[in-house]
Enzyme design. Sequence first.
Site, mmCIF file in Angstrom:
data_model
loop_
_atom_site.group_PDB
_atom_site.id
_atom_site.type_symbol
_atom_site.label_atom_id
_atom_site.label_comp_id
_atom_site.label_asym_id
_atom_site.label_seq_id
_atom_site.Cartn_x
_atom_site.Cartn_y
_atom_site.Cartn_z
ATOM 1 N N ALA A 73 0.835 -1.200 0.000
ATOM 2 C CA ALA A 73 0.000 0.000 0.000
ATOM 3 C C ALA A 73 0.875 1.258 0.000
ATOM 4 C CB ALA A 73 -0.936 -0.008 1.207
ATOM 5 N N GLY A 96 -0.245 -16.619 -2.272
ATOM 6 C CA GLY A 96 -1.216 -16.928 -3.317
ATOM 7 C C GLY A 96 -1.185 -15.985 -4.497
ATOM 8 N N GLY A 97 -1.468 -14.696 -4.268
ATOM 9 C CA GLY A 97 -1.459 -13.756 -5.376
ATOM 10 C C GLY A 97 -2.464 -12.645 -5.191
ATOM 11 N N GLU A 129 -8.985 -19.585 -6.087
ATOM 12 C CA GLU A 129 -8.886 -19.786 -4.642
ATOM 13 C C GLU A 129 -10.266 -19.812 -4.020
ATOM 14 O OE1 GLU A 129 -6.286 -16.756 -3.130
ATOM 15 O OE2 GLU A 129 -4.529 -18.011 -3.489
ATOM 16 N N ASP A 162 -0.166 -0.609 14.787
ATOM 17 C CA ASP A 162 0.267 0.753 15.173
ATOM 18 C C ASP A 162 -0.592 1.840 14.530
ATOM 19 O OD1 ASP A 162 2.281 -0.749 16.267
ATOM 20 O OD2 ASP A 162 3.918 0.213 15.184
ATOM 21 N N HIS A 199 -6.174 -18.362 9.853
ATOM 22 C CA HIS A 199 -5.808 -19.415 8.910
ATOM 23 C C HIS A 199 -5.844 -20.731 9.682
ATOM 24 C CE1 HIS A 199 -3.462 -21.752 6.051
ATOM 25 N NE2 HIS A 199 -3.667 -20.799 5.173
ATOM 26 N N ARG A 217 -12.311 -22.735 5.064
ATOM 27 C CA ARG A 217 -11.304 -22.288 6.018
ATOM 28 C C ARG A 217 -11.839 -21.991 7.438
ATOM 29 N NH1 ARG A 217 -7.536 -17.129 4.373
ATOM 30 N NH2 ARG A 217 -6.472 -18.550 2.996
ATOM 31 N N HIS A 227 -4.563 -14.208 10.911
ATOM 32 C CA HIS A 227 -3.994 -14.059 9.570
ATOM 33 C C HIS A 227 -4.272 -12.686 8.964
ATOM 34 C CE1 HIS A 227 -2.360 -15.504 5.867
ATOM 35 N NE2 HIS A 227 -3.498 -15.465 5.203
ATOM 36 N N GLU A 254 -3.988 -2.826 4.719
ATOM 37 C CA GLU A 254 -4.649 -3.639 5.750
ATOM 38 C C GLU A 254 -5.035 -2.839 6.989
ATOM 39 O OE1 GLU A 254 -2.779 -7.474 6.331
ATOM 40 O OE2 GLU A 254 -3.941 -7.847 8.154
ATOM 41 N N ARG A 284 -12.802 -11.612 4.702
ATOM 42 C CA ARG A 284 -12.043 -11.255 3.494
ATOM 43 C C ARG A 284 -11.966 -12.443 2.537
ATOM 44 N NH1 ARG A 284 -5.916 -11.915 2.244
ATOM 45 N NH2 ARG A 284 -6.320 -13.701 3.557
ATOM 46 N N LEU A 311 -4.336 -7.730 -1.362
ATOM 47 C CA LEU A 311 -3.277 -7.043 -2.127
ATOM 48 C C LEU A 311 -3.908 -6.114 -3.157
ATOM 49 C CD1 LEU A 311 -0.602 -9.863 -2.577
ATOM 50 C CD2 LEU A 311 -0.309 -7.704 -1.351
HETATM 51 C C1 LIG Z 1 1.669 -15.264 5.205
HETATM 52 C C2 LIG Z 1 0.716 -14.352 4.503
HETATM 53 C C3 LIG Z 1 0.214 -14.684 3.254
HETATM 54 C C4 LIG Z 1 -0.666 -13.808 2.586
HETATM 55 N N1 LIG Z 1 -1.094 -14.126 1.323
HETATM 56 C C5 LIG Z 1 -1.847 -13.221 0.646
HETATM 57 C C6 LIG Z 1 -2.199 -13.439 -0.723
HETATM 58 O O1 LIG Z 1 -1.783 -14.431 -1.336
HETATM 59 N N2 LIG Z 1 -2.972 -12.510 -1.343
HETATM 60 C C7 LIG Z 1 -3.426 -11.379 -0.729
HETATM 61 O O2 LIG Z 1 -4.131 -10.569 -1.334
HETATM 62 N N3 LIG Z 1 -3.101 -11.147 0.568
HETATM 63 C C8 LIG Z 1 -2.309 -12.021 1.250
HETATM 64 N N4 LIG Z 1 -1.958 -11.757 2.542
HETATM 65 C C9 LIG Z 1 -2.383 -10.475 3.124
HETATM 66 C C10 LIG Z 1 -1.550 -9.332 2.510
HETATM 67 O O3 LIG Z 1 -0.224 -9.785 2.349
HETATM 68 C C11 LIG Z 1 -1.575 -8.095 3.379
HETATM 69 O O4 LIG Z 1 -2.887 -7.746 3.689
HETATM 70 C C12 LIG Z 1 -0.921 -6.911 2.674
HETATM 71 O O5 LIG Z 1 0.357 -7.278 2.196
HETATM 72 C C13 LIG Z 1 -0.800 -5.722 3.604
HETATM 73 O O6 LIG Z 1 -0.026 -4.730 2.971
HETATM 74 P P1 LIG Z 1 0.161 -3.328 3.669
HETATM 75 O O7 LIG Z 1 0.959 -2.497 2.730
HETATM 76 O O8 LIG Z 1 -1.124 -2.820 4.154
HETATM 77 O O9 LIG Z 1 1.033 -3.659 4.993
HETATM 78 P P2 LIG Z 1 2.360 -4.485 5.211
HETATM 79 O O10 LIG Z 1 2.872 -5.127 3.986
HETATM 80 O O11 LIG Z 1 2.137 -5.349 6.402
HETATM 81 O O12 LIG Z 1 3.423 -3.342 5.588
HETATM 82 C C14 LIG Z 1 3.294 -2.608 6.793
HETATM 83 C C15 LIG Z 1 4.416 -1.586 6.827
HETATM 84 O O13 LIG Z 1 4.170 -0.660 7.872
HETATM 85 C C16 LIG Z 1 5.355 -0.452 8.616
HETATM 86 N N5 LIG Z 1 4.965 0.000 9.948
HETATM 87 C C17 LIG Z 1 4.021 -0.526 10.766
HETATM 88 N N6 LIG Z 1 3.927 0.214 11.895
HETATM 89 C C18 LIG Z 1 4.822 1.227 11.771
HETATM 90 C C19 LIG Z 1 5.204 2.298 12.606
HETATM 91 N N7 LIG Z 1 4.649 2.520 13.815
HETATM 92 N N8 LIG Z 1 6.178 3.145 12.171
HETATM 93 C C20 LIG Z 1 6.791 2.944 10.971
HETATM 94 N N9 LIG Z 1 6.460 1.935 10.137
HETATM 95 C C21 LIG Z 1 5.488 1.090 10.535
HETATM 96 C C22 LIG Z 1 6.053 -1.791 8.554
HETATM 97 O O14 LIG Z 1 7.425 -1.642 8.882
HETATM 98 C C23 LIG Z 1 5.786 -2.164 7.103
HETATM 99 O O15 LIG Z 1 6.718 -1.490 6.274
HETATM 100 C C24 LIG Z 1 -1.083 -12.605 3.216
HETATM 101 C C25 LIG Z 1 -0.580 -12.282 4.472
HETATM 102 C C26 LIG Z 1 0.319 -13.125 5.113
HETATM 103 C C27 LIG Z 1 0.863 -12.727 6.454
#
Ligand SMILES: Cc1cc2nc3c(=O)[nH]c(=O)nc-3n(C[C@H](O)[C@H](O)[C@H](O)COP(=O)(O)OP(=O)(O)OC[C@H]3O[C@@H](n4cnc5c(N)ncnc54)[C@H](O)[C@@H]3O)c2cc1C
Length: 538
Positions: A12, A44-45, A114, A215, A236, A282, A343, A367, A378, A384
Site C-alpha cells: 500500500a 497466493g497472489g 482460490e 500501530d 488461517h 477455512r 492471519h 490492511e 475477506r 493485495l
Molecule cells: C503469510 C501471509 C500470506 C498472505 N497471502 C496473501 C495473498 O496471497 N494474497 C493477498 O491478497 N493477501 C495475502 N496476505 C495479506 C496481505 O499480504 C496483506 O494484507 C498486505 O500485504 C498488507 O499490505 P500493507 O501495505 O497494508 O502492509 P504491510 O505489507 O504489512 O506493511 C506494513 C508496513 O508498515 C510499517 N509499519 C508498521 N507500523 C509502523 C510504525 N509505527 N512506524 C513505521 N512503520 C510502521 C512496517 O514496517 C511495514 O513497512 C497474506 C498475508 C500473510 C501474512
Amino acid sequence: MYDVLIIGSGAAGLTLALSLPQNCSIVVLSKAGICEGSTVYAQGGISAVLDEHDSIDAHVADTLNAGAGLCVEEVVRYTVARGATAIDWLLEGGVPFTREDKNNANSPLHLTREGGHSHRRVAHAADASGHAIETSLVRQVRARDNITVLEHHIAIDLITSRKLGRDSNHCLGAYVLNCHDHSVSTLQARFTVLATGGASKVYLYTSNPDGASGDGIAMAWRAGCRVTNMEFMQFHPTCLYHPHAKSSLITEAVRGEGGHLLLPDGQRFMQHFDPRAELAPRDIVARAIDHEIKRLGVDCLYLDISYKPRDFILEHFPTVYATCQEFGYDITQEPIPVVPAAHYTCGGVMTNLQGQTDVDGLYCIGEASYTGLHGANRMASNSLLECIVFGQAASESITQRLAEPAVEIPLPDWDESRVTDSDEQVVISHNWDEIRRFMWDYVGIVRTSKRLARAQHRIDLLLHEIDEYYAHFRVTSDLVELRNLALVAWMIIRSAQERKESRGLHYTLDYPEADPTLADMPTILDPMTTYHPRIVMT
Ligand SMILES: Cc1cc2nc3c(=O)[nH]c(=O)nc-3n(C[C@H](O)[C@H](O)[C@H](O)COP(=O)(O)OP(=O)(O)OC[C@H]3O[C@@H](n4cnc5c(N)ncnc54)[C@H](O)[C@@H]3O)c2cc1C
C-alpha cells in the site's frame, strides 16, 4: 516540511509513493527493513478479472458473498473494477507474474482459483507473489530522487492541530523514533498516510510478521479517527506449531491433496463438524481445530499427508517439506503439528473511497484501513488488490490537494524532560505475552460473552499499567508496539462485545445465528463518543 509522510513500506505505502507526482517530496517510514511487512510473505497472489469467462459482476458477487452482508457494494465494485489496471501497473513495474506459457513473456497470465472465487482470477508469481511485488516496488522506489526512505524508524504518534490545542483537527506529521540511536524526531508533512498493515500480532499464534501490532489503527484512534469492524479477525486453519516457527503457514493445498487432520490419539475428527471433512471452508476448519484444542486442553493438533508416496509429497509441497524439515519434522514420515493462526485484520481505520480518514490531511490505506471491501470476511487475494487500488486512489486525492495552501503550525519537539530509562523492561515482555495469550484464549475463533468479559477486565488493567509506564519511562520500539497492541486488543474485545450475533468471522456460542437486522450494520467505534476511562487522545 515534506509534502507527504507515508508510514509503512508494504504494497500500500509503496504504491502510493510511486503514484504521486515526481516533484512531490515524500518520506517513507519502515519500522524494520524496507521489505519487512506482510506483503513480502503473501503467497497466493492478487485477484483481478482477467479471464474472458469472468466478469466484474461475478467478482463483486463472490466478494459480497464472502463478506456475509457487511461489504459496502459501492466499494467492492470500485475496487474490483480497477483490478485489471492494477495488474497492468504492476506488470509495467516489472513484477514477474507467472505466464500460461513459461517460455513466452507475451502469453496470458496464468490464473489460479482460490476459495470463494467462482472463476480463475488470481494472478501470481509462482508461490511467492508478495515477494515479487514487494521487491519490484522497492526497486522502483530506490530509483526515485523525490522519495526518502527511513528504515528502522518507528512512528510513535501523530501530531494533530487538536492535540496542540486548536479547534480544527488537521494532521501535521508524526513523532518518529530512530530504532538505532533512540532519538525522536518531529516529521512535519502536509499529508500523512498510515500504511502500517494489520494487527494479527495481538494473538499468540499468527501468520503475520512481528511488526503487525496495529500501530496505525492505534495512532489513528488517538488522533480522533473512527475504527470499524475490529471483531472480524481472520484465522488461517493451519500454521506450523513450533516455538521457533514464526509465520509458517501450511498451505491449504495439503488438505486439498488429501491431508488428514488428526487428534493427538491419531483419530480423524473433521467429519464430525462438516460433511466435507478436511475440505470444508477455512473458517469451519479453523473453528473445529480450535474447538478440539480447547476441549482436550492440548497445544496443537496434527495434519498428516505422510501416507502419500514420498515423491508425490516432494513434488507438490517442496516449500512445506523444507520448512518442516528445518524444524525437525519429516512430513513424508510423520504428521505436522498445527494450530490455527491469526492471519488478516478485516477491520481498521474508517476511510472513504480516496483513503481519507476523519482527520483532515490524514489518509489510511492497505490492511490498516477499513474501506468496506471485506465486510465480515475477506475473500482470498482481495487484500493485495485493495492495497494497490487504494494506494492509487489516495495518490489522486493528495495530488489534487497539493495546490491548497499548507497548514503552517510550528510543531513542538518531543518532550523527554519527565521520563527516565526504564529499570523494569520485564513489564513490557510480560504484558506483551499476557495480552497475546488471553486474546487467543478468550477472544479467538470461538467466543462467548463470559470469555469476552474476562478479556475486558484484563485489558482494562493492562491499559492502565501501560499508560503509567509510558508516562514515566523513555520510549522504546517495544513500548510503542505494546501500547498500540493493548489499545487494538481493547478495540477487538469491545467490537466483539457489541456484535450480538454470529456473522462471518465473528462466532459466539451465546448468539450462534446471524441476526438479519444487523446486516449492513458495521461496528463503528468513535473515539469522540466511545467511553473508556484509560484511553485518552494524547
Ligand atoms: C503469510 C501471509 C500470506 C498472505 N497471502 C496473501 C495473498 O496471497 N494474497 C493477498 O491478497 N493477501 C495475502 N496476505 C495479506 C496481505 O499480504 C496483506 O494484507 C498486505 O500485504 C498488507 O499490505 P500493507 O501495505 O497494508 O502492509 P504491510 O505489507 O504489512 O506493511 C506494513 C508496513 O508498515 C510499517 N509499519 C508498521 N507500523 C509502523 C510504525 N509505527 N512506524 C513505521 N512503520 C510502521 C512496517 O514496517 C511495514 O513497512 C497474506 C498475508 C500473510 C501474512
